[in-house]
Design an enzyme around this catalytic site. Structure first.
Site, mmCIF file in Angstrom:
data_model
loop_
_atom_site.group_PDB
_atom_site.id
_atom_site.type_symbol
_atom_site.label_atom_id
_atom_site.label_comp_id
_atom_site.label_asym_id
_atom_site.label_seq_id
_atom_site.Cartn_x
_atom_site.Cartn_y
_atom_site.Cartn_z
ATOM 1 N N GLY A 232 0.839 -1.195 0.000
ATOM 2 C CA GLY A 232 0.000 0.000 0.000
ATOM 3 C C GLY A 232 0.871 1.241 0.000
ATOM 4 O O GLY A 232 2.028 1.204 -0.431
ATOM 5 N N SER A 233 0.300 2.320 0.500
ATOM 6 C CA SER A 233 1.000 3.600 0.419
ATOM 7 C C SER A 233 2.162 3.669 1.417
ATOM 8 O O SER A 233 2.161 2.994 2.452
ATOM 9 C CB SER A 233 0.014 4.734 0.693
ATOM 10 O OG SER A 233 -0.563 4.543 1.965
ATOM 11 N N GLY A 237 2.530 2.376 5.276
ATOM 12 C CA GLY A 237 3.657 1.464 5.463
ATOM 13 C C GLY A 237 4.558 1.906 6.606
ATOM 14 O O GLY A 237 5.023 1.096 7.409
ATOM 15 N N GLU A 254 5.639 -3.398 0.760
ATOM 16 C CA GLU A 254 5.689 -3.077 -0.678
ATOM 17 C C GLU A 254 4.907 -1.787 -0.861
ATOM 18 O O GLU A 254 3.674 -1.781 -0.781
ATOM 19 C CB GLU A 254 5.056 -4.216 -1.501
ATOM 20 C CG GLU A 254 5.758 -5.558 -1.341
ATOM 21 C CD GLU A 254 7.163 -5.593 -1.924
ATOM 22 O OE1 GLU A 254 7.528 -4.650 -2.656
ATOM 23 O OE2 GLU A 254 7.890 -6.551 -1.635
ATOM 24 N N CYS A 288 1.905 0.769 -8.970
ATOM 25 C CA CYS A 288 3.046 1.207 -8.153
ATOM 26 C C CYS A 288 4.307 1.314 -9.003
ATOM 27 O O CYS A 288 5.165 2.145 -8.725
ATOM 28 C CB CYS A 288 3.261 0.233 -7.003
ATOM 29 S SG CYS A 288 3.485 -1.472 -7.558
HETATM 30 P P1 NAD Z 1 -3.466 2.355 1.057
HETATM 31 O O1 NAD Z 1 -2.165 2.506 1.770
HETATM 32 O O2 NAD Z 1 -4.476 3.428 1.165
HETATM 33 O O3 NAD Z 1 -4.198 1.037 1.566
HETATM 34 C C1 NAD Z 1 -3.589 -0.241 1.492
HETATM 35 C C2 NAD Z 1 -4.193 -1.143 2.541
HETATM 36 O O4 NAD Z 1 -3.875 -0.661 3.832
HETATM 37 C C3 NAD Z 1 -5.708 -1.263 2.511
HETATM 38 O O5 NAD Z 1 -6.052 -2.617 2.662
HETATM 39 C C4 NAD Z 1 -6.144 -0.484 3.735
HETATM 40 O O6 NAD Z 1 -7.358 -0.946 4.260
HETATM 41 C C5 NAD Z 1 -5.014 -0.793 4.667
HETATM 42 N N1 NAD Z 1 -4.840 0.068 5.840
HETATM 43 C C6 NAD Z 1 -5.204 1.365 6.017
HETATM 44 N N2 NAD Z 1 -4.835 1.783 7.261
HETATM 45 C C7 NAD Z 1 -4.214 0.738 7.851
HETATM 46 C C8 NAD Z 1 -3.602 0.530 9.122
HETATM 47 N N3 NAD Z 1 -3.540 1.487 10.062
HETATM 48 N N4 NAD Z 1 -3.083 -0.689 9.387
HETATM 49 C C9 NAD Z 1 -3.121 -1.675 8.471
HETATM 50 N N5 NAD Z 1 -3.683 -1.543 7.263
HETATM 51 C C10 NAD Z 1 -4.219 -0.342 6.952
HETATM 52 O O7 NAD Z 1 -3.094 2.031 -0.450
HETATM 53 P P2 NAD Z 1 -4.069 1.911 -1.707
HETATM 54 O O8 NAD Z 1 -4.580 3.258 -2.059
HETATM 55 O O9 NAD Z 1 -5.029 0.794 -1.495
HETATM 56 O O10 NAD Z 1 -3.028 1.432 -2.812
HETATM 57 C C11 NAD Z 1 -2.228 2.315 -3.518
HETATM 58 C C12 NAD Z 1 -0.817 2.355 -2.949
HETATM 59 O O11 NAD Z 1 -0.278 1.038 -2.917
HETATM 60 C C13 NAD Z 1 0.104 3.171 -3.830
HETATM 61 O O12 NAD Z 1 0.970 3.932 -3.013
HETATM 62 C C14 NAD Z 1 0.883 2.101 -4.593
HETATM 63 O O13 NAD Z 1 2.126 2.519 -5.062
HETATM 64 C C15 NAD Z 1 0.997 1.028 -3.558
HETATM 65 N N6 NAD Z 1 1.227 -0.275 -4.177
HETATM 66 C C16 NAD Z 1 2.457 -0.835 -4.042
HETATM 67 C C17 NAD Z 1 2.731 -2.059 -4.641
HETATM 68 C C18 NAD Z 1 4.082 -2.703 -4.515
HETATM 69 O O14 NAD Z 1 4.193 -3.911 -4.759
HETATM 70 N N7 NAD Z 1 5.115 -1.978 -4.140
HETATM 71 C C19 NAD Z 1 1.730 -2.705 -5.386
HETATM 72 C C20 NAD Z 1 0.488 -2.108 -5.497
HETATM 73 C C21 NAD Z 1 0.242 -0.881 -4.873
#
Ligand code: NAD
Length: 479
Positions: A232-233, A237, A254, A288
């Site tokens: 995720g973001s 992270g 990631e 990403c």
């Molecule tokens: P996001 O960070 O908003 O959410 C990702 C996940 O985190 C969701 O399941 C969300 O419910 C969860 N989350 C939110 N708060 C949390 C907490 N306090 N504890 C645990 N989990 C929590 O990301 P998004 O908008 O769903 O995805 C886009 C981001 O993901 C972009 O930054 C993108 O670059 C990244 N991404 C990275 C990869 C990689 O392999 N490096 C792949 C795909 C997406």
């Protein structure tokens, strides 16, 4: 399921049973194309997470002792059932997260390879024999599963991430609690149905739907969670890495990217243009590993900008089920606001919009910016939309230096016929992945996929997850 008449309410999958949220509450999941209601989903609570982790912990003791041939068969069955339910999975990828058909197909096919590759891991969980200085001592290591793995996935490639991370964890004898993105819970609920149908024992895979901000910490800080894999973001992270560090829970992160592509003057632009377009516009730039920075050697710069702008103007923005459509709606109003702000901020500070810049409904046109300077948000922050900046460079060395001038380090690419410069770039770019004469967007089941710096910690893929999701134990026998 996206039609008003048969809107469903998704439930958690815990210990092999379907369950409403403890509180009875639900949240709405919207179709990003028009923000119509796609479905409702159980709004998980800390209590629900407690139950799911308890179920995964209880299932671990018997599951870790299952035979490789059993786990292999279950995972191969998962792949078979996915194929049988292909239409349903594709519909979900299209209507729940707005995937154009071609991206949904790509994701589906890639995910099948992830599941089959995971099945191949089951027979390869190996330790080694180790020489010993103690006379008569036989010394060896064995690889053991960690226990309960928390899998947290993003909205943009939910099937790829679920297939890879859940199946790799299961192949190695771990059990899983999965928190899918609140924007893509249906996909994971379908995956849970498939896992159950494949015969995976109850409690081995559990899904809790809900808002990450409300229940994420209940999962990542749980004392019975033995490993966290988060995609995720970078912002979230960072938060998760602090929790994991405090509890000594191992993790892989990631995260986001600002991936560069360097184009040297010796290339044939006819070959490069389609790959450049694929690097940023696929799924409307919500990747990403999308390339949001292009550094082009000056002799080609004007031609590249002109041709890339023409290509951008022709990228498909039609019906999501039309195989020629590439541009997806941006997933939510919050994310649309970010993309709009990045473009508006750049324009206000003097950037030129070479292509796009406007919106058609919830879709941002493929957008190319030139004259981008360091003080513009788009220069350094992840936009996560179909927006890229093109910069002129006067030498390869300048291209490498500018490509490295970032806090992120996920994917990267260089286009050139000069093998020395290509390899120099590959070895000196501060990214986890580098593609020579190929787009930044590339992934395979068995490669070490991941990034450095703000892009994350650790790698995923069959070999990397073998390391990350098992622990070596040293055993000796005094003969
Ligand atoms: P996001 O960070 O908003 O959410 C990702 C996940 O985190 C969701 O399941 C969300 O419910 C969860 N989350 C939110 N708060 C949390 C907490 N306090 N504890 C645990 N989990 C929590 O990301 P998004 O908008 O769903 O995805 C886009 C981001 O993901 C972009 O930054 C993108 O670059 C990244 N991404 C990275 C990869 C990689 O392999 N490096 C792949 C795909 C997406």
């Amino acid at each position: 399921m996206n039609k008003a008449t048969d809107i469903k309410t998704l439930r958690h999958f815990i210990a092999g049973d379907w369950a409403d949220a403890e509180s009875g509450a639900t949240f709405d999941v919207l179709n990003p194309l028009d923000d119509s209601l796609y479905c409702h989903a159980a709004r998980g609570t800390g209590g629900d997470m407690q139950k799911a982790v308890g179920a995964a912990k209880a299932a671990f003791a018997p599951y870790r002792n299952t035979l490789p041939k059993d786990r292999e068969l279950w995972l191969l069955r998962v792949a078979e059932i996915m194929e049988a339910r292909k239409g349903q999975l594709l519909d979900c990828l299209i209507d729940e997260i707005g995937s154009p058909f071609q991206k949904a197909m790509f994701e589906f096919e890639k995910s099948l390879t992830m599941v089959r590759a995971a099945a191949g891991m089951c027979r390869n969980v190996r330790g080694e024999t180790i020489p010993s200085d103690a006379p008569g001592k036989f010394s060896m290591s064995v690889r053991e599963p960690l226990g309960v793995v928390a899998v947290i996935t993003p909205f943009n490639v939910p099937l790829i991430k679920t297939s890879r991370l859940v199946c790799n964890a299961l192949a190695l004898g771990n059990t899983v609690v999965h928190l899918p993105s609140e924007m893509a819970p249906h996909l994971s609920v379908l995956f849970a149905e498939i896992v159950a149908e494949a015969g995976v024992p109850a409690g081995v895979y559990n899904v809790v739907t809900g808002l990450g901000a409300e229940i994420g910490d209940d999962l990542t800080s749980h004392k019975d969670v033995d490993f966290v894999t988060f995609t995720g973001s970078s912002l979230i992270g960072q938060h998760i890495s602090e929790i994991c560090a405090k509890n000594k829970t191992p993790s892989t992160l990631e995260l986001g990217g600002k991936s560069p592509t360097v184009i040297l003057a010796d290339v044939d632009l006819d070959e490069v243009m389609p790959l450049a377009a694929r690097s940023i516009f696929m799924f409307g730039g919500q990747a990403c590993i999308g390339s949001s920075r292009f550094y082009v050697e000056r002799p080609l710069y004007d031609d590249f900008v002109k041709r890339f702008s023409m290509v951008a103007g022709k990228v498909g923005m039609g019906d999501l089920r039309d195989p020629n459509t590439v541009i997806a709606p941006i997933i939510s109003e919050r994310q649309r606001a970010r993309v709009r702000n990045h473009i508006a901020d750049a324009v206000a500070k003097g950037a030129t919009v070479a292509a796009g810049g406007e919106w058609e409904g919830n879709r941002c046109q493929p957008t190319l910016l030139t004259d981008v300077s360091d003080d513009m948000t788009v220069c350094r922050s992840e936009t996560f939309g179909p927006v890229s900046s093109i910069y002129p460079i006067d030498s390869y060395e300048e291209g490498l230096a500018k490509a490295n001038d970032t806090d992120f380090g996920l994917s990267s690419a260089i286009f050139t016929k000069d093998i020395d410069k290509a390899f120099h770039f590959a070895r000196n770019i501060g990214a986890g992945m580098c593609h020579i004469n190929g787009p930044t967007i590339h992934d395979e089941a068995h490669v070490p996929f991941g990034g450095n710096g703000e892009s994350g910690v650790g790698r995923e893929g069959t070999d990397a997850d073998m390391e990350a999701m098992t622990e070596l134990k040293w055993i000796t026998v005094q003969l």
